[in-house]
Write a protein that holds these residues in place. Structure first.
Motif, mmCIF file in Angstrom:
data_model
loop_
_atom_site.group_PDB
_atom_site.id
_atom_site.type_symbol
_atom_site.label_atom_id
_atom_site.label_comp_id
_atom_site.label_asym_id
_atom_site.label_seq_id
_atom_site.Cartn_x
_atom_site.Cartn_y
_atom_site.Cartn_z
ATOM 1 N N PRO B 6 0.856 -1.185 0.000
ATOM 2 C CA PRO B 6 0.000 0.000 0.000
ATOM 3 C C PRO B 6 0.897 1.242 0.000
ATOM 4 O O PRO B 6 2.030 1.180 0.472
ATOM 5 C CB PRO B 6 -0.756 -0.112 1.332
ATOM 6 N N LYS B 7 0.419 2.344 -0.529
ATOM 7 C CA LYS B 7 1.240 3.563 -0.549
ATOM 8 C C LYS B 7 1.144 4.284 0.796
ATOM 9 O O LYS B 7 0.076 4.372 1.386
ATOM 10 C CB LYS B 7 0.752 4.508 -1.641
ATOM 11 N N ARG B 8 2.282 4.839 1.212
ATOM 12 C CA ARG B 8 2.278 5.580 2.477
ATOM 13 C C ARG B 8 1.293 6.737 2.456
ATOM 14 O O ARG B 8 0.606 7.006 3.423
ATOM 15 C CB ARG B 8 3.681 6.144 2.764
ATOM 16 N N SER B 9 1.256 7.398 1.291
ATOM 17 C CA SER B 9 0.414 8.600 1.209
ATOM 18 C C SER B 9 -1.072 8.253 1.275
ATOM 19 O O SER B 9 -1.888 9.072 1.658
ATOM 20 C CB SER B 9 0.712 9.338 -0.088
ATOM 21 N N GLU B 10 -1.408 7.008 0.909
ATOM 22 C CA GLU B 10 -2.822 6.627 0.923
ATOM 23 C C GLU B 10 -3.270 6.057 2.268
ATOM 24 O O GLU B 10 -4.334 6.388 2.768
ATOM 25 C CB GLU B 10 -3.110 5.638 -0.214
ATOM 26 N N ASN B 11 -2.438 5.168 2.791
ATOM 27 C CA ASN B 11 -2.821 4.572 4.077
ATOM 28 C C ASN B 11 -1.556 4.162 4.826
ATOM 29 O O ASN B 11 -1.062 3.044 4.686
ATOM 30 C CB ASN B 11 -3.737 3.361 3.836
ATOM 31 N N TYR B 12 -1.056 5.104 5.627
ATOM 32 C CA TYR B 12 0.224 4.896 6.295
ATOM 33 C C TYR B 12 0.177 3.682 7.214
ATOM 34 O O TYR B 12 1.114 2.866 7.273
ATOM 35 C CB TYR B 12 0.592 6.147 7.089
#
Lengths: 492, 492
Positions: B6-12
């Protein structure tokens, strides 16, 4: 040090207990059966850990960590293992304390915080680990899985003794999974070899490699290998075990893999462990009425230097000679302590380091200063000699090796002298009482005979030595035929 | 690796959970709230342990081991400590299981094996240790007593997250006793410095050294010092604490000594600890959407070499170039893996080592062979460059140092950018939501205001920085006078 230790010849057991306490190795705690491992004792254990851990890694294992607790439903999954440990399990039933309404400042277990499922404090970790391995193993590519854990475990023993048998102890437990039976057996044997090598090369304790009889097997194993050491009172101490688990845990926890032919099969398992019990073996194998005798490879302090001086000026003159020696020894990786404190007399220090088992002691006083010499005493033989300061580093280096070798050889001679082949029941009973040690004797191979002999003499079959040769004989108790000798002894 | 993280910016939060699992660091176990630390994760923890242990020993501490269990009567002796931990204690009430008469093959707690006194599984060891120190300390000559323990502890947390908050975790806990208040405070501060140095020099995580407010103090301490780190989502993570215990435990356990004037006095105490929580800090401080980014000093594999080859012959030609590099790196103490397996493609391997955070990757293929070059990629910046084989060892050595420094600097810049001085309540609230990070603000010094701010914003006072300068100001919430700024943040 004001009072000497009890003598080994008078009360071996008391000698051991006192030595453990006075040498600052361990002591009993406020918790029944649990010990405190004191700094000096722990520093020996750390040296053991480091050496073993290196050997585990060299043989391809990595460390991991699994939970302290085992849910009851997992604990009971492998039936024999559960049965073997159920009687000595500490069980967590609640997760909260609350104020005691009837006693200010006191706490009680909160009855509203009862766990849905009780948790067993691990007495050994096969159950929790194999329940995890189920998710880690799918294919032959995931095998072998070679994992070790350093951990504390709890077995609720009723009669405890420092290091030898405690309710909580520290250990390592290896848990491996393999694609074939042969590989698992090879692993079991390899780890027994690692333990034997460690015992002999680091602890300077000779061991017999063998297999346990069915009676003495680890609960849940198909075969238990062990190393057995002889203590100075002739009793045996099991110093390490390595178990071939067959497919018992794989079946209990449904751990299957697809093999190269793409068929599903249960994996094969091993487990192996040594514990702080090794500290007991180390102490009892070598030490004497003056205190510990430590093998240089496990001694936290290998060399102590005690200056004999009056006043600061003399100490300074001595220090000038000593510091280059300290530096040179450290450079060689030799741990050295220069005890220049003026709070204790040299005599007090001598006794203290003797008690603590420091292998080599250097003393240097005014006369040595004048002569350019030092006095070197070795702990194992108590021999003292004077050497020129020039070249003393090399002398020490060689001496440490010599001591390591000497205490091994001494223990080996002792074991040889106290191992007898016995062929009759009368001789067996007499030997156990008059010359306790290892008895190599024939046994008819039945658990009943083994039990009976134990009941009558307190001697157990320590192991069937791996190198036992085929030999026709008769069981010392029943007279029934036997094809190889086993090792009997009373044991810790 | 089939699916990206998952991307950090979307769901840390999801990114963190997935990264911990996919990079083989840890996973949840069958025991509620307890984790399994997997081999790769454990090998990072081992590196942390080794570095910290060396630092503890350099500052004069030795290791020891105290029991896992604390009898309830000892646990409740220091009232504040007991109150602080009572609500999250696992409690052992029984010492045996027995066969369930109603369910064959199942076990139940044996009601006849109830302990006379319940045992708390240590949530922290002050109680058991101070009850032991009572016997170890008689005179000023026994002080200072400087002991550390590596152990597992259990705190029954309701909401758990891998590494960050688990019911069982691994840690070290130092427990020291001193003759004077000044010495104990100096020790508390010294150990905070050790932690800060470790965080910054090994973990490459910049930290703020500070003191906790009274609200956030360790239960039983007079003062709690801490180091606070900033994660990439701007939240704070308390990475280590060092407590000045005053004479609280000495009084609770009656630990007195006779001082140089031969008068009886209570000793002064400290305790300090860091835990596997540091793993969470390490992961969240540096890693990116491709996986872990590890500081070279804590990376289990510092350099990976991936050959790009078709067939055994090409691999052999590559190996001939690679093996001397491997040897030279190992000689320098650099851990290197030559991954010459033919089971995965180079692309797969690249992704795998990226996920695992290996700081430096060497790739070498047919063209490199012809040119006498290698391609070097660094994990932190993803920069790739081609180098002559000649001299590559030195390049790597420098690169490892550069990476260590770079990720520290990157984390420091991030923290600087996300630390704001705020002087009004509106700005405070807005900043927390729009630009989460550390807020340096005035506070009126009362627990009530601290509580209120926490209730309204979920931000807590992370610490009163040790280097905070005197400055007149007004509390952002009440407007009451304040003489120094404190650090507010939302925290893990």
């Amino acid at each position: 040090m004001s009072k000497g230790l009890p003598k080994r010849s008078e009360n071996y057991s008391e000698w051991y207990n006192e030595l453990v306490k006075r040498a600052d190795l361990a002591e009993n705690s406020a918790v029944r059966g649990c010990m405190v491992i004191k700094p000096y004792g722990y520093s020996i254990w750390e040296k053991m850990q480091r050496a073993l851990d290196d050997m585990f890694k060299e043989t391809g294992h990595t460390n991991a960590y699994f939970p302290l607790f085992v849910p009851k439903s997992l604990f009971e999954a492998e039936e024999k293992n559960a049965e073997g440990f159920a009687k000595e399990c500490a069980v967590v039933t609640h997760y909260r304390l609350k104020n005691d309404p009837e006693n200010k400042g006191k706490l009680i277990v909160d009855p509203n915080a009862r766990l849905e499922e009780e948790l067993v404090v691990r007495p050994t970790s096969e159950a929790i680990i194999w329940s995890t391995y189920k998710n880690w193993i799918q294919s032959y590519r995931d095998l072998p899985l070679l994992i070790n854990q350093w951990a504390n475990v709890v077995r609720w023993e009723m009669r405890t003794r420092l290091f030898l048998r405690t309710a909580e102890f520290l250990w390592q437990e290896g848990h491996t999974a393999h694609a074939t039976k042969e590989e698992a057996i090879a692993e079991t044997e390899q780890m027994l070899d690692v333990y034997a090598t460690f015992a002999e090369e680091f602890m300077a304790v000779p061991v017999i490699r063998g297999k346990k009889t069915a009676n003495e097997r680890f609960a849940g194993a198909d075969d238990t290998y062990c190393i057995e050491a002889m203590m100075q009172d002739g009793k045996a101490l099991q110093a390490g075990t390595s178990h071939f688990l067959g497919q018992n845990f794989a079946k209990a926890f449904d751990v299957k893999f697809s093999n190269k032919e793409n068929q599903q099969a249960y994996v094969w398992g091993t487990s192996w462990g040594v514990s702080t019990r090794l500290m007991g073996a180390l102490i009892m194998a070598h030490s004497d009425d003056e205190g510990l005798v430590l093998p240089p490879k496990l001694a936290p302090i290998q060399v102590v230097i005690v200056p004999i001086f009056k006043g600061a000026e003399q100490l300074e003159a001595i220090s000038e000679k000593v510091l280059p020696i300290v530096k040179a020894l450290k450079k060689l990786g030799i741990s050295v302590k220069f005890d220049n404190s003026d709070k204790q007399s040299p005599g007090f220090k001598f006794a203290e380091y003797e008690l603590k088992g420091v292998p080599v002691r250097l003393a240097i006083g005014a006369r040595d200063l004048a002569n350019g010499t030092v006095e070197i005493a070795r702990r194992d033989t108590k021999e003292k000699k004077t050497y020129e300061i020039e070249g003393v580093v090399e002398v020490i280096q060689n001496l440490l090796e010599e001591i390591q070798e000497n205490i091994y050889n001494r223990a080996l001679s002792f074991r040889t002298e106290n191992t007898l082949e016995v062929d009759s029941w009368d001789e067996f009973v007499k030997t156990l009482d008059e010359k306790p040690g290892f008895i190599s004797a024939h046994w008819d191979g039945t658990p009943e005979t083994e039990e009976k002999i134990k009941e009558l003499t307190k001697a157990t079959i320590r192991c069937i030595p791996l190198d036992a040769k085929e030999e026709e004989g008769k069981c010392i108790y029943t007279g029934n035929p036997s094809s190889r000798r086993v090792i009997f002894a009373r044991a810790y």
